[in-house]
Scaffold this motif. Sequence first.
Motif, PDB file in Angstrom:
ATOM      1  N   ASN A   8       0.813  -1.218   0.000  1.00 37.02           N
ATOM      2  CA  ASN A   8       0.000   0.000   0.000  1.00 37.02           C
ATOM      3  C   ASN A   8       0.852   1.276   0.000  1.00 37.02           C
ATOM      4  O   ASN A   8       1.945   1.309   0.555  1.00 37.02           O
ATOM      5  CB  ASN A   8      -0.976   0.086   1.187  1.00 37.02           C
ATOM      6  CG  ASN A   8      -2.231  -0.707   0.920  1.00 37.02           C
ATOM      7  OD1 ASN A   8      -2.543  -1.035  -0.217  1.00 37.02           O
ATOM      8  ND2 ASN A   8      -2.957  -1.037   1.994  1.00 37.02           N
ATOM      9  N   PHE A   9       0.311   2.296  -0.651  1.00 35.97           N
ATOM     10  CA  PHE A   9       0.879   3.636  -0.648  1.00 35.97           C
ATOM     11  C   PHE A   9       0.103   4.487   0.349  1.00 35.97           C
ATOM     12  O   PHE A   9      -1.106   4.295   0.536  1.00 35.97           O
ATOM     13  CB  PHE A   9       0.776   4.274  -2.035  1.00 35.97           C
ATOM     14  CG  PHE A   9       1.674   3.650  -3.063  1.00 35.97           C
ATOM     15  CD1 PHE A   9       3.004   4.023  -3.169  1.00 35.97           C
ATOM     16  CD2 PHE A   9       1.188   2.684  -3.925  1.00 35.97           C
ATOM     17  CE1 PHE A   9       3.829   3.449  -4.119  1.00 35.97           C
ATOM     18  CE2 PHE A   9       2.002   2.102  -4.878  1.00 35.97           C
ATOM     19  CZ  PHE A   9       3.334   2.489  -4.974  1.00 35.97           C
ATOM     20  N   SER A  10       0.810   5.418   0.966  1.00 38.18           N
ATOM     21  CA  SER A  10       0.171   6.327   1.920  1.00 38.18           C
ATOM     22  C   SER A  10       0.051   7.717   1.286  1.00 38.18           C
ATOM     23  O   SER A  10       1.009   8.235   0.721  1.00 38.18           O
ATOM     24  CB  SER A  10       0.990   6.425   3.208  1.00 38.18           C
ATOM     25  OG  SER A  10       1.061   5.165   3.854  1.00 38.18           O
ATOM     26  N   THR A  11      -1.122   8.306   1.405  1.00 36.87           N
ATOM     27  CA  THR A  11      -1.380   9.646   0.871  1.00 36.87           C
ATOM     28  C   THR A  11      -1.937  10.532   1.973  1.00 36.87           C
ATOM     29  O   THR A  11      -2.875  10.137   2.678  1.00 36.87           O
ATOM     30  CB  THR A  11      -2.384   9.582  -0.291  1.00 36.87           C
ATOM     31  OG1 THR A  11      -1.830   8.828  -1.360  1.00 36.87           O
ATOM     32  CG2 THR A  11      -2.718  10.978  -0.791  1.00 36.87           C
ATOM     33  N   LEU A  12      -1.336  11.700   2.134  1.00 30.56           N
ATOM     34  CA  LEU A  12      -1.907  12.686   3.044  1.00 30.56           C
ATOM     35  C   LEU A  12      -3.001  13.449   2.322  1.00 30.56           C
ATOM     36  O   LEU A  12      -2.827  13.858   1.172  1.00 30.56           O
ATOM     37  CB  LEU A  12      -0.843  13.680   3.511  1.00 30.56           C
ATOM     38  CG  LEU A  12       0.363  13.172   4.296  1.00 30.56           C
ATOM     39  CD1 LEU A  12       1.190  14.369   4.768  1.00 30.56           C
ATOM     40  CD2 LEU A  12      -0.049  12.317   5.467  1.00 30.56           C
ATOM     41  N   ILE A  13      -4.102  13.651   2.979  1.00 28.44           N
ATOM     42  CA  ILE A  13      -5.141  14.543   2.479  1.00 28.44           C
ATOM     43  C   ILE A  13      -5.194  15.726   3.440  1.00 28.44           C
ATOM     44  O   ILE A  13      -5.370  15.557   4.651  1.00 28.44           O
ATOM     45  CB  ILE A  13      -6.508  13.837   2.332  1.00 28.44           C
ATOM     46  CG1 ILE A  13      -7.578  14.857   1.938  1.00 28.44           C
ATOM     47  CG2 ILE A  13      -6.904  13.062   3.562  1.00 28.44           C
ATOM     48  CD1 ILE A  13      -8.909  14.225   1.532  1.00 28.44           C
ATOM     49  N   ILE A  14      -4.981  16.914   2.888  1.00 28.90           N
ATOM     50  CA  ILE A  14      -4.815  18.124   3.697  1.00 28.90           C
ATOM     51  C   ILE A  14      -5.948  19.095   3.391  1.00 28.90           C
ATOM     52  O   ILE A  14      -6.254  19.353   2.218  1.00 28.90           O
ATOM     53  CB  ILE A  14      -3.458  18.803   3.398  1.00 28.90           C
ATOM     54  CG1 ILE A  14      -2.303  17.861   3.720  1.00 28.90           C
ATOM     55  CG2 ILE A  14      -3.295  20.089   4.191  1.00 28.90           C
ATOM     56  CD1 ILE A  14      -1.646  17.280   2.517  1.00 28.90           C
ATOM     57  N   PRO A  15      -6.596  19.655   4.408  1.00 31.51           N
ATOM     58  CA  PRO A  15      -7.671  20.621   4.158  1.00 31.51           C
ATOM     59  C   PRO A  15      -7.125  21.909   3.557  1.00 31.51           C
ATOM     60  O   PRO A  15      -6.054  22.381   3.938  1.00 31.51           O
ATOM     61  CB  PRO A  15      -8.258  20.884   5.552  1.00 31.51           C
ATOM     62  CG  PRO A  15      -7.141  20.563   6.493  1.00 31.51           C
ATOM     63  CD  PRO A  15      -6.370  19.455   5.853  1.00 31.51           C
ATOM     64  N   GLU A  16      -7.837  22.472   2.586  1.00 31.77           N
ATOM     65  CA  GLU A  16      -7.419  23.703   1.925  1.00 31.77           C
ATOM     66  C   GLU A  16      -8.563  24.704   1.938  1.00 31.77           C
ATOM     67  O   GLU A  16      -9.730  24.332   2.046  1.00 31.77           O
ATOM     68  CB  GLU A  16      -6.996  23.425   0.481  1.00 31.77           C
ATOM     69  CG  GLU A  16      -5.862  22.424   0.323  1.00 31.77           C
ATOM     70  CD  GLU A  16      -4.515  22.961   0.779  1.00 31.77           C
ATOM     71  OE1 GLU A  16      -4.425  24.144   1.170  1.00 31.77           O
ATOM     72  OE2 GLU A  16      -3.536  22.195   0.754  1.00 31.77           O
ATOM     73  N   CYS A  17      -8.209  25.970   1.786  1.00 36.14           N
ATOM     74  CA  CYS A  17      -9.234  27.013   1.800  1.00 36.14           C
ATOM     75  C   CYS A  17      -9.640  27.423   0.392  1.00 36.14           C
ATOM     76  O   CYS A  17     -10.449  28.329   0.220  1.00 36.14           O
ATOM     77  CB  CYS A  17      -8.745  28.241   2.561  1.00 36.14           C
ATOM     78  SG  CYS A  17      -7.235  28.971   1.894  1.00 36.14           S
ATOM     79  N   ASP A  18      -9.104  26.758  -0.638  1.00 36.84           N
ATOM     80  CA  ASP A  18      -9.514  27.084  -2.000  1.00 36.84           C
ATOM     81  C   ASP A  18     -10.718  26.253  -2.411  1.00 36.84           C
ATOM     82  O   ASP A  18     -11.281  25.495  -1.612  1.00 36.84           O
ATOM     83  CB  ASP A  18      -8.340  26.916  -2.979  1.00 36.84           C
ATOM     84  CG  ASP A  18      -7.820  25.486  -3.031  1.00 36.84           C
ATOM     85  OD1 ASP A  18      -8.606  24.540  -2.823  1.00 36.84           O
ATOM     86  OD2 ASP A  18      -6.608  25.304  -3.276  1.00 36.84           O
ATOM     87  N   GLN A  19     -11.106  26.382  -3.677  1.00 38.05           N
ATOM     88  CA  GLN A  19     -12.336  25.741  -4.132  1.00 38.05           C
ATOM     89  C   GLN A  19     -12.256  24.214  -4.150  1.00 38.05           C
ATOM     90  O   GLN A  19     -13.274  23.536  -4.177  1.00 38.05           O
ATOM     91  CB  GLN A  19     -12.724  26.265  -5.524  1.00 38.05           C
ATOM     92  CG  GLN A  19     -11.798  25.833  -6.654  1.00 38.05           C
ATOM     93  CD  GLN A  19     -10.667  26.800  -6.887  1.00 38.05           C
ATOM     94  OE1 GLN A  19     -10.162  27.386  -5.951  1.00 38.05           O
ATOM     95  NE2 GLN A  19     -10.273  26.976  -8.151  1.00 38.05           N
ATOM     96  N   ASN A  20     -11.053  23.658  -4.114  1.00 38.32           N
ATOM     97  CA  ASN A  20     -10.913  22.202  -4.138  1.00 38.32           C
ATOM     98  C   ASN A  20     -11.156  21.562  -2.781  1.00 38.32           C
ATOM     99  O   ASN A  20     -11.485  20.385  -2.688  1.00 38.32           O
ATOM    100  CB  ASN A  20      -9.516  21.816  -4.625  1.00 38.32           C
ATOM    101  CG  ASN A  20      -9.306  22.152  -6.081  1.00 38.32           C
ATOM    102  OD1 ASN A  20     -10.219  22.027  -6.879  1.00 38.32           O
ATOM    103  ND2 ASN A  20      -8.113  22.600  -6.421  1.00 38.32           N
TER     104      ASN A  20
END
Length: 526
Positions: free
Chosen positions: A445-457
């Motif tokens: 398995n690969f690990s991916t960080l998901i980070i909150p952003e303030c843009d439209q995404n």
Amino acid sequence: MRIIQSAWTCNKPSLLTTSLGWLSPEYNLMAWTLSCLQLKKYYPELILYCDSVSAKMLVDTLKLPYSEVICNLDSLNIYHPQLWALPKILSYSQQEEPFLHVDGDVFIWKEFEDSLLQGGLIAQNMEAATDYYENIMISLESSLNYFPDEILNERKTKKPILAYNAGIFGGNDISFFKEYTEKAFDFVAKNILHLSRINVSNFNIFFEQYLFYCLAKKHNKKVKVLLPDTIGDNQYRGFGDFGKVPYEKDYLHLLGSYKRNDFVCKQMADRLRQDYPQYYYRIIDLFKTNKLPLYKDCYKIENTTENYLLQRYKKLINSDLKNKKESSAKLLNFDFKRNLKKELGDFKLNKNQFIDFEIFNSKINSIVKKDFVLFSKDYLYARDCKGNSYFQSLFENSEEVYSKVLVSDEDYRIIESRYNWSSFIEKQKVKDEGEIVVLEESETNFSTLIIPECDQNRFSLVYVDSLDLLILGILKRRKTVGELIEELKNYFDTKELKNNFKEFEELIFGRIRLGLYAKSIKYKQL
């Protein structure tokens, strides 16, 4: 010495709706602004050669502080819009005294050395052709009907192609530039009916940079270069490292694919916001007022005027926001628009890939809707504004860096997947034409960080390996950089560390930088 720049909109009616090779129009304007302001910091005499569209935007609207504006490049509007080196050639040709032309994608953090500026001919660096340049040249030779004698004679030597990169171009030898620019325009004019046979953009390299090299060689002219190393034509590494200015790098040039790199463009924009917030928000206001989309839109708020945004920035940069959460009444004001399926491009998924991607995507959607949508936009925006200064605060003093304090951010989440989707998606965005991006697969398995952003995404994705995860785990409790390095030693071979400690240290510093970029690590001021 006169420092000059040249701007031509390539027959486009507005710089608000064309990107001119950049990832998006606002990054083009931000680059021009940062380039101009940094040059002006060291050179009061800064002259712009431009067409009327550029003059209206850069001078009348953005109010960039050029000491003189010469608006005579509209004469180039009869030419093919992809001949983007012609405005530079025309600007060189008009000089009657020593000058240095600096491209609008070049940024400096110190004056050029006097020894460089005293040169008869000046360029950024010597450039050596790889197969990329050679193949382009072979294509041109089979399609065009005229080449200057200087190029023909050089080709007869069968030597590898050499050129001078024109990020900066100029010198004291005005007579040379008169001859050179005349030959360059002649080169273009005598092939004007054959441009449909070639990739016109690639032609620029040869009538500007290669011709310059061949003519200088013919006359046995010495060319002084800013950068002493000869660099391969597609091997310009580190020229977009905004996180290393001004303490480690004082010259950046966003040539080629750097202009289309999401990460580099955002770093450039952040640097403009950090150093010249008034100009940064003037550009944001311009797009909002004209109801034009921004590539990264963090401004879905009621008031988006330049003054309001500037005052909001100053307030947030000096605040200690403790309230991370948004009131439920405000949540409807922010849409969630990122479509990962679209970002895969035309890549065809097999059954296993399809299943893994659907699971990966559903995990992200769940996290965004459950957790990230609740984050305050002011909190996330303040995090971004403050984070841009962390690099210099941490690394500008090589002795004090070990006493600086770091801690893992609490806001990211980790997703596991069989395929490396985050890296694949990022590489798809910046791949060259015809390039094939390979989707990595792992048994573990690969690990991916998901980070909150303030843009439209609403989120960003970053692939992390076992070392990154180890560092994030250690930094769940505050540690100095020195303490972090000492603890990490326990996970490496003692003999290897003894023989290669400097490389180990640089590896850890690199991972810290990646964590700061990703917003998974924070610098804590004491």
